[in-house]
Design an enzyme around this catalytic site. Structure first.
Site, mmCIF file in Angstrom:
data_model
loop_
_atom_site.group_PDB
_atom_site.id
_atom_site.type_symbol
_atom_site.label_atom_id
_atom_site.label_comp_id
_atom_site.label_asym_id
_atom_site.label_seq_id
_atom_site.Cartn_x
_atom_site.Cartn_y
_atom_site.Cartn_z
ATOM 1 N N ASN A 30 35.998 -1.171 -87.897
ATOM 2 C CA ASN A 30 36.901 -0.376 -86.553
ATOM 3 C C ASN A 30 38.255 -0.341 -87.070
ATOM 4 O OD1 ASN A 30 37.314 -2.517 -85.264
ATOM 5 N ND2 ASN A 30 35.335 -2.704 -84.718
ATOM 6 N N SER A 75 34.760 1.413 -79.484
ATOM 7 C CA SER A 75 34.493 0.228 -80.755
ATOM 8 C C SER A 75 33.739 -1.440 -79.355
ATOM 9 C CB SER A 75 35.243 -0.220 -81.536
ATOM 10 O OG SER A 75 34.973 -1.786 -82.061
ATOM 11 N N SER A 76 33.321 -2.046 -79.898
ATOM 12 C CA SER A 76 33.085 -2.888 -78.790
ATOM 13 C C SER A 76 34.165 -4.262 -79.088
ATOM 14 C CB SER A 76 31.683 -4.275 -79.167
ATOM 15 O OG SER A 76 31.251 -4.387 -80.790
ATOM 16 N N HIS A 96 39.591 -3.447 -88.836
ATOM 17 C CA HIS A 96 38.916 -5.216 -88.711
ATOM 18 C C HIS A 96 37.537 -4.630 -89.898
ATOM 19 C CE1 HIS A 96 36.049 -8.016 -87.619
ATOM 20 N NE2 HIS A 96 34.924 -7.467 -87.075
ATOM 21 N N HIS A 98 34.261 -6.130 -91.916
ATOM 22 C CA HIS A 98 33.361 -6.899 -92.559
ATOM 23 C C HIS A 98 33.000 -7.007 -94.096
ATOM 24 C CE1 HIS A 98 32.295 -8.659 -89.347
ATOM 25 N NE2 HIS A 98 32.440 -8.212 -88.653
ATOM 26 N N ASP A 121 52.922 -10.374 -102.998
ATOM 27 C CA ASP A 121 53.098 -8.943 -102.655
ATOM 28 C C ASP A 121 53.038 -8.853 -100.925
ATOM 29 O OD1 ASP A 121 54.109 -8.486 -105.099
ATOM 30 O OD2 ASP A 121 52.428 -7.090 -105.677
ATOM 31 N N HIS A 170 33.547 -15.217 -88.849
ATOM 32 C CA HIS A 170 33.328 -13.535 -88.106
ATOM 33 C C HIS A 170 33.953 -13.124 -89.400
ATOM 34 C CE1 HIS A 170 34.154 -10.817 -85.004
ATOM 35 N NE2 HIS A 170 33.784 -10.221 -86.050
ATOM 36 N N TYR A 228 61.345 -3.210 -104.315
ATOM 37 C CA TYR A 228 60.741 -2.769 -104.842
ATOM 38 C C TYR A 228 59.976 -1.478 -104.210
ATOM 39 C CZ TYR A 228 55.582 -1.821 -106.229
ATOM 40 O OH TYR A 228 54.722 -1.502 -107.164
#
Length: 243
Positions: A30, A75-76, A96, A98, A121, A170, A228
């Site tokens: 999410n 979202s949970s 977040h 996975h 960087d 996680h 940069y």
């Protein structure tokens, strides 16, 4: 779409960017976009397929955890996002995922070691990893406690110097001054993790990057002396550097 049209659109664009960058499988992950002045943020609804998302689906929540606008459940992971927004006053977006390689490090309980300049960087050192959560933390307000272990791990670290963390067992969380930048950091974390794994396969005893090279690459992109990219100060681009 209500008074939060732009905030919802910003969150929606960030969320649909995650599968486009290969960071998402199924409905995992999410992104949230914060309106700091209004003390509200927009986040993906829980369990909704990314392909079916619309800007109207985004849910607006205030920093006290109350749903302000939206027909779906947020979202949970909303309490984790809220905890980070409360702890880090200069961030405006949280992501977040996975993503596979970064999550492999998280599951192994290992930080992502800094081996090269691509990593430098974005991070001023290893991508940190939290401690394992306790049984009590898992059994209570799990998502809020996830935020707490992130904040605990970041104690003494500047969130601008370390714009993401791995939650032990996680997966990664990333943040930035806005949600678009948080998406970029999430992409970078996955890229860094993938390269670190390949580097360890080629050289299992590989040592961390030399401190002077780390400092050079990080500081040329971050801080007052950064050079940069292009400056838009006074509406004019900076001269292009050739070295």
């Amino acid at each position: 779409m209500g008074r939060f049209t732009e905030l919802k659109r910003e969150s929606f664009e960030a969320n649909v960017a995650l599968p486009r960058h290969g960071l998402i499988n199924l409905t995992f992950g999410n992104a949230s976009a914060l309106d700091r002045a209004g003390a509200v943020f927009a986040i993906k609804p829980s369990g909704v397929d990314y392909a079916a998302l619309t800007p109207e689906d985004m849910v607006v929540v205030d920093l006290d955890g109350r749903k302000v606008e939206g027909r779906l459940n947020p979202s949970s992971d909303t309490p984790t996002h809220r905890r980070l927004f409360l702890a880090f006053p200069d961030i405006g977006g949280v992501v977040h995922t996975h993503s596979s390689h970064a999550t492999a490090f998280a599951q192994a309980g290992r930080p992502i070691p800094i081996f090269g300049t691509t990593h430098a960087d974005y991070f001023n050192g290893d991508v940190p990893i939290t401690r394992k959560m306790t049984r009590e933390e898992i059994a209570s307000a799990y998502e809020w406690e996830t935020g707490n272990v992130i904040v605990e791990r970041m104690g003494g670290l500047d969130p601008a110097d370390f714009p993401g963390v791995l939650v032990n067992r996680h997966a990664p969380f990333a943040w930035g001054p806005n949600v678009g930048k948080a998406v970029e950091i999430a992409v970078a974390i996955e890229c860094i993790a993938h390269m670190a794994l390949m580097s360890l396969q080629l050289a299992p005893g590989l040592e961390a990057i030399e401190p002077e090279l780390l400092t050079k690459h990080f500081k040329r992109k971050h801080g007052a002396a950064a050079y940069y990219g292009q400056s838009t100060q006074a509406g004019k681009p900076a001269p292009v550097r050739t070295s």
